[in-house]
Design a protein around this motif. Structure first.
Motif, short mmCIF file in Angstrom:
data_model
loop_
_atom_site.label_atom_id
_atom_site.label_comp_id
_atom_site.label_asym_id
_atom_site.label_seq_id
_atom_site.Cartn_x
_atom_site.Cartn_y
_atom_site.Cartn_z
N ASP A 1 0.83 -1.21 0.00
CA ASP A 1 0.00 0.00 0.00
C ASP A 1 0.86 1.26 0.00
N LEU B 1 2.47 9.20 3.20
CA LEU B 1 2.15 10.44 2.49
C LEU B 1 2.39 11.65 3.40
N SER C 1 4.35 6.00 -4.98
CA SER C 1 4.53 6.06 -6.44
C SER C 1 3.50 6.98 -7.07
N GLU C 2 2.25 6.87 -6.64
CA GLU C 2 1.20 7.73 -7.17
C GLU C 2 1.44 9.20 -6.80
N ALA C 3 2.17 9.43 -5.69
CA ALA C 3 2.48 10.80 -5.26
C ALA C 3 3.74 11.34 -5.96
N GLY C 4 4.31 10.55 -6.87
CA GLY C 4 5.45 11.03 -7.64
C GLY C 4 6.82 10.59 -7.15
N CYS C 5 6.87 9.74 -6.13
CA CYS C 5 8.15 9.23 -5.62
C CYS C 5 8.63 8.05 -6.45
N LEU D 1 2.63 1.80 -3.41
CA LEU D 1 1.68 2.31 -4.40
C LEU D 1 1.35 3.77 -4.15
N ALA D 2 1.06 4.12 -2.89
CA ALA D 2 0.71 5.51 -2.56
C ALA D 2 1.86 6.46 -2.86
#
Length: 108
Positions: free
Chosen positions: A12, A102, A18-22, A15-16
């Motif tokens: 989780d 996050l 990666s979706e935030a640009g990391c 994924l979070a």
């Protein structure tokens, strides 16, 4: 309600982030003895105590995330690694959920 496994929490978080640009990678750490040479070999970023996840934030800062369950605790080596990353100007911490991760990168 059953407690989620660290593996599920880790997925989780990856994924979070990666979706935030990391950019995020799983950091397998450990050691073994080479059966041919007998040499003791450590692997993974940070060696013993290296964070479960390493990466780069969207702002270009080094990121280290130690993933634990709701009741998990860090070792002295893990705490030392987190402190070293922070002292060097990176972002590091213990995260028990994607929301924790996050919140951690909002420090940048």
């Amino acid at each position: 309600m059953t407690q989620r496994s660290e593996a599920n929490i880790q997925r989780d978080i990856m994924l979070a982030l990666s979706e935030a640009g990391c950019l995020v990678w799983r950091n397998n750490t450990g050691a073994y003895t080479d059966p041919r040479s007998g040499a003791y070999i450590r692997y993974g970023v940070g060696g013993k105590g290296g964070a479960d996840l390493i990466g780069i934030t969207p702002a270009g800062k080094f990121l280290a995330v130690e993933v634990t369950s709701k009741t998990g605790r860090t070792t002295k080596e893990q705490t030392n690694f987190i402190c070293a990353v922070i002292q060097a100007g990176g972002i590091a911490g213990v995260c028990r959920s994607a929301d924790d991760a996050l919140d951690l990168i909002k420090q940048q």
